[in-house]
Design an enzyme around this catalytic site. Structure first.
Site, short mmCIF file in Angstrom:
data_model
loop_
_atom_site.label_atom_id
_atom_site.label_comp_id
_atom_site.label_asym_id
_atom_site.label_seq_id
_atom_site.Cartn_x
_atom_site.Cartn_y
_atom_site.Cartn_z
N THR A 59 40.04 26.29 34.51
CA THR A 59 39.80 25.34 33.44
C THR A 59 41.02 25.20 32.55
O THR A 59 41.80 26.15 32.40
CB THR A 59 38.59 25.80 32.58
OG1 THR A 59 38.50 24.98 31.40
CG2 THR A 59 38.76 27.23 32.13
N ASP A 60 41.17 24.03 31.91
CA ASP A 60 42.27 23.86 30.96
C ASP A 60 42.08 24.72 29.71
O ASP A 60 43.03 24.94 28.94
CB ASP A 60 42.43 22.39 30.57
CG ASP A 60 41.21 21.80 29.87
OD1 ASP A 60 40.18 22.49 29.75
OD2 ASP A 60 41.28 20.62 29.45
N GLU A 61 40.88 25.25 29.52
CA GLU A 61 40.63 26.08 28.34
C GLU A 61 41.39 27.40 28.37
O GLU A 61 41.50 28.07 27.34
CB GLU A 61 39.13 26.32 28.15
CG GLU A 61 38.37 25.06 27.81
CD GLU A 61 36.99 25.32 27.24
OE1 GLU A 61 36.83 26.29 26.47
OE2 GLU A 61 36.06 24.56 27.56
N TYR A 66 34.21 32.54 27.42
CA TYR A 66 34.24 31.81 28.69
C TYR A 66 35.66 31.63 29.19
O TYR A 66 36.01 31.97 30.32
CB TYR A 66 33.56 30.45 28.55
CG TYR A 66 34.01 29.45 29.58
CD1 TYR A 66 33.81 29.68 30.94
CD2 TYR A 66 34.67 28.27 29.20
CE1 TYR A 66 34.25 28.75 31.90
CE2 TYR A 66 35.10 27.36 30.14
CZ TYR A 66 34.89 27.61 31.49
OH TYR A 66 35.33 26.71 32.43
N LYS A 93 37.77 33.19 32.53
CA LYS A 93 38.47 32.38 33.53
C LYS A 93 39.95 32.74 33.60
O LYS A 93 40.55 32.75 34.68
CB LYS A 93 38.30 30.89 33.22
CG LYS A 93 36.87 30.38 33.36
CD LYS A 93 36.34 30.51 34.79
CE LYS A 93 36.98 29.51 35.72
NZ LYS A 93 36.39 29.57 37.09
#
Length: 378
Positions: free
Chosen positions: A145-147, A183, A187
């Site tokens: 994810t870009d997060e 989260y 990741k």
């Protein structure tokens, strides 16, 4: 400020030809759409789905391909080494496409151990299974994810030019991972496990980092389907804080095309961002959905501002230049995508059961902690 872009190259011949692909988590939203596209467009390849059918998965997501000859479904957990190894041997898997993950940020604030178990330990388990079959498995694609980048405006050290000609160069492989919620941290940890296997064991891996994806089959806890379901029930739309965070949204059909292109044209060792350059605030997303329902004249009536998340990143800055060089560009604009998405949910009101919908429509959903799993399993 514009991000550096590349002219989309002319289509090239697919250079990687998998014969048997293991897709983890493909009864979920994004991976089911990817699976449907792959099964329909590549009948010469076997696609084996492994999914434990967690709360946000749905076998209905795979209905379009359930009877296809090149599709197999297995219910099971990626944490089961024995099961994964048996599937790799039975179906002679040569490629692992790893989508399975817990993904909802709100849930991670109250149930973070489950995220560590599924996202980190689950990925590690798959990597060990690869190591047991390293001569057979030629590619491992890890979907992130870009997060993992954390909140960012732009990389000041990579700005070139001045004024309107300013360009930001973005190197995914050199960008720091600075996650700001459990989260994203899980990741990022999973990514680091993948990269460690690349260095230590020559794992032939590709990593993807994606923007927000929306469209048909998405579980109603996420922003866009949640607001659609709330409007269908004449409920106000609960905006976190002031609705100021900027986000980029990719329609799932465009995302599926991107993930297919990465499978067949992606280069081992690369990191590909999957997203768009178009940014929109959460509040403007809210208003777009309200307008799609013909309620523009009374939009303030339908908006309710609620407490913000513990921490809410204001922006994720990424570049999709590497992916564009493979020949991919998004085709579906946000307004058109919202129109299609609203139409799909209205035509498929029973896709998600009422028990799923009710629990997902609260402003800050929380899944109960799975103590019987995390208390002993980690």
């Amino acid at each position: 400020m514009a991000s550096r872009t590349a002219q989309a190259s002319e289509p090239v011949e697919e250079r990687y030809q998998p014969k048997s692909v293991l897709l983890t988590g493909a009864a979920g939203f994004i991976a089911s759409n990817v699976c449907i596209l792959l099964v329909k467009t590549h009948p010469e390849t076997l696609f084996v789905v492994l999914d434990k059918l967690d709360y946000c998965a749905n076998m209905k997501n795979l209905d379009p391909v359930k009877d296809a000859k090149n599709f197999k479904f297995v219910k099971g957990d990626i944490l089961s080494t024995d099961l994964v190894n048996s599937l790799i041997s039975l179906y002679r898997i040569d490629t692992i496409y790893h989508f399975a993950a817990q993904t909802h940020v709100d849930n991670s604030f109250g149930n973070s151990l489950t995220f560590t178990r599924n996202n980190v330990l689950g990925t590690h388990t798959l990597l060990e299974c690869w190591r047991s079959h390293r001569k057979q498995i030629k590619r491992f694609i890890h979907v992130s994810t870009d997060e993992v980048y954390g909140e960012n405006k732009e990389d000041k050290s990579s700005v070139t030019g001045s004024g309107d000609s300013k360009v930001v160069e973005f190197d995914e492989s050199k960008s720091m991972l600075l996650p700001t919620n459990p989260y994203a941290a899980s990741k990022a940890a999973a990514e680091l496990m993948v990269t460690s296997y690349m260095h230590s064991f020559n794992l032939p891996a590709i990593i993807t980092r994606g923007n927000n994806v929306y469209g048909p089959r998405q579980y109603p806890e996420k922003l866009i389907p949640k607001f659609i379901f709330r409007l269908e029930r004449k409920m106000k739309l609960c905006v976190h804080g002031k609705g100021s965070p900027l986000r980029s949204y990719v329609h799932v059909e465009d995302a599926a095309q991107a993930y297919m292109m990465i499978l067949y044209r992606g280069k081992v060792g690369e990191i590909y961002n999957v997203g768009t350059k178009a940014e929109i605030t959460v509040l403007d997303v809210t208003k777009t959905i309200i307008r799609e329902y013909g309620l523009a004249q009374e939009e303030e009536k339908w908006i309710e501002y609620v407490a913000d998340r513990n921490f809410n990143d204001q922006r994720y800055f990424i570049s999709t230049a590497k992916l564009e060089k493979l020949g991919w560009t998004p085709k579906i604009g946000f307004q058109e995508g919202i129109k299609r998405t609203v139409e799909w949910y209205r035509k498929n009101p029973g896709h998600w059961g009422e028990e799923h919908i009710r629990s997902a429509l609260v402003p800050h959903p929380r899944r109960p902690v799975e103590w019987e799993q995390v208390g002993v399993g980690i």
